[in-house]
Design a protein around this motif. Structure first.
Motif, PDB file in Angstrom:
ATOM      1  N   LEU A   1      32.290  43.313  24.762  1.00 31.03           N
ATOM      2  CA  LEU A   1      31.154  43.848  25.086  1.00 31.03           C
ATOM      3  C   LEU A   1      30.077  43.126  25.911  1.00 31.03           C
ATOM      4  O   LEU A   1      29.301  43.674  26.751  1.00 31.03           O
ATOM      5  N   VAL A   2      30.247  41.715  25.690  1.00 30.78           N
ATOM      6  CA  VAL A   2      29.594  40.852  26.592  1.00 30.78           C
ATOM      7  C   VAL A   2      29.766  40.829  28.086  1.00 30.78           C
ATOM      8  O   VAL A   2      28.872  41.065  28.883  1.00 30.78           O
ATOM      9  N   LEU A   3      31.047  40.971  28.276  1.00 32.53           N
ATOM     10  CA  LEU A   3      31.733  41.123  29.671  1.00 32.53           C
ATOM     11  C   LEU A   3      31.024  42.436  30.249  1.00 32.53           C
ATOM     12  O   LEU A   3      30.453  42.429  31.505  1.00 32.53           O
ATOM     13  N   THR A   4      31.022  43.560  29.587  1.00 33.58           N
ATOM     14  CA  THR A   4      30.743  44.611  29.897  1.00 33.58           C
ATOM     15  C   THR A   4      29.204  44.687  30.241  1.00 33.58           C
ATOM     16  O   THR A   4      28.564  45.232  31.329  1.00 33.58           O
ATOM     17  N   THR A   5      28.351  44.482  29.397  1.00 35.55           N
ATOM     18  CA  THR A   5      26.909  44.219  29.328  1.00 35.55           C
ATOM     19  C   THR A   5      26.386  43.301  30.401  1.00 35.55           C
ATOM     20  O   THR A   5      25.530  43.700  31.319  1.00 35.55           O
ATOM     21  N   SER A   6      27.254  42.222  30.740  1.00 34.62           N
ATOM     22  CA  SER A   6      26.708  41.154  31.799  1.00 34.62           C
ATOM     23  C   SER A   6      26.906  41.749  33.137  1.00 34.62           C
ATOM     24  O   SER A   6      26.068  41.566  33.984  1.00 34.62           O
ATOM     25  N   ILE A   7      28.123  42.535  33.396  1.00 33.93           N
ATOM     26  CA  ILE A   7      28.459  42.934  34.668  1.00 33.93           C
ATOM     27  C   ILE A   7      27.592  44.079  34.950  1.00 33.93           C
ATOM     28  O   ILE A   7      26.899  44.222  36.183  1.00 33.93           O
ATOM     29  N   LEU A   8      27.068  45.049  34.082  1.00 30.87           N
ATOM     30  CA  LEU A   8      26.330  46.064  34.316  1.00 30.87           C
ATOM     31  C   LEU A   8      24.703  45.519  34.655  1.00 30.87           C
ATOM     32  O   LEU A   8      23.968  46.055  35.432  1.00 30.87           O
TER      33      LEU A   8
END
Length: 273
Positions: A117-124
């Motif tokens: 979740l952290v990786l997904t939201t950080s990239i977006l």
């Protein structure tokens, strides 16, 4: 004799990836959290760009360009440390962690889901901020492959260290309701002393010394090395980007966070025994 049917359980990684998809869906259903996570750094970048538009930055750097790296670093810290510290504390308080612990899902899968979740939201978040900074605020986006390689390892180390520290810090709030009141001031303090909201070299020497013990300072400085012009490092207090030192400090915090999280993490509330 009849053959005994055997059921092969899915691997922790496969379950963790499924958990990631669930976490992302739940995240996008929370409008308040969605707006805060994605638009808080962008709004602040726009404000600082307007407030400091007349400030004379050396090397022809605009206010928007100077503050973009700090806002990227701050966004990473918000989506990793702050988000996990608050949400895990709330899930523990609501006994969600206790119920999950009673299912066949392994702890590894739960944490894979959170980190996913952290990786997904950080990239977006990064993509959205960079698009607005480049299209609306006139920020020059780097084109050199070497700078993007620097960005990659800084992003990975910053996200990883922030995530494990957020998991460890989630045990500090005594209740889910108190989580925001406990975690947010810590993040704000680090933002102020780490050069996110101010020109880092203009901060008092004692404040810069304190900030060097914490990961956000090195994350912000590493991002400045990516998005500011070559040679701008002479304006840093140490006269260089200190990327090697930054990598060491972030790695130390990653290891410390892992060790502490393993020792202190709780699946149940304190009053549950």
């Amino acid at each position: 004799m009849s053959a005994v049917a055997t059921t092969t359980l899915p691997s922790p990684l496969k379950v963790g990836l499924s958990r990631t998809r669930l976490e992302v869906k739940q995240f996008f259903r929370e409008r308040e959290q969605l707006i805060f996570t994605f638009f808080f750094p962008i709004i602040f970048l726009a404000i600082f760009s307007a407030v400091f538009s007349g400030t004379d930055f050396s090397g022809g750097v605009t206010a928007a360009t100077y503050f973009t790296p700090g806002m990227i670093a701050s966004g990473i810290f918000l989506t990793s440390f702050q988000s996990l510290a608050i949400t895990i504390a709330m899930e523990r308080d609501e006994d969600l962690l206790k119920r999950l612990r009673g299912t066949p899902m392994s702890p590894q899968s739960y944490f894979i889901g959170k980190i996913g979740l952290v990786l997904t939201t950080s990239i977006l978040q990064f993509g959205l901020l960079l698009a607005i900074a480049g299209l609306l605020l006139g920020v020059d986006i780097p084109t050199e492959p070497s700078k993007w390689l620097h960005f990659l390892w800084i992003f990975v180390l910053g996200t990883a260290s922030g995530s494990v520290l957020g998991i460890a810090f989630s045990v500090v709030p005594k209740s889910g309701k108190a989580a925001s009141a406990v975690v947010t001031p810590v993040v704000l303090l680090l933002q102020f002393i780490s050069g996110v909201y101010f020109v880092y070299s203009s901060l008092p020497a004692w404040m810069r010394t304190v900030s060097e013990f914490f990961p956000l300072k090195w994350l912000a400085q590493g991002m400045r090395s990516v998005f500011l012009p070559d040679g701008y490092e002479v304006n840093e207090p140490g006269g260089s980007w200190q990327l090697g030192t930054g990598a060491i400090v972030l790695s130390i915090w990653l290891v410390v966070g892992l060790v502490v999280a393993q020792r202190v993490f709780r699946w149940t509330r304190r009053d549950a025994g």
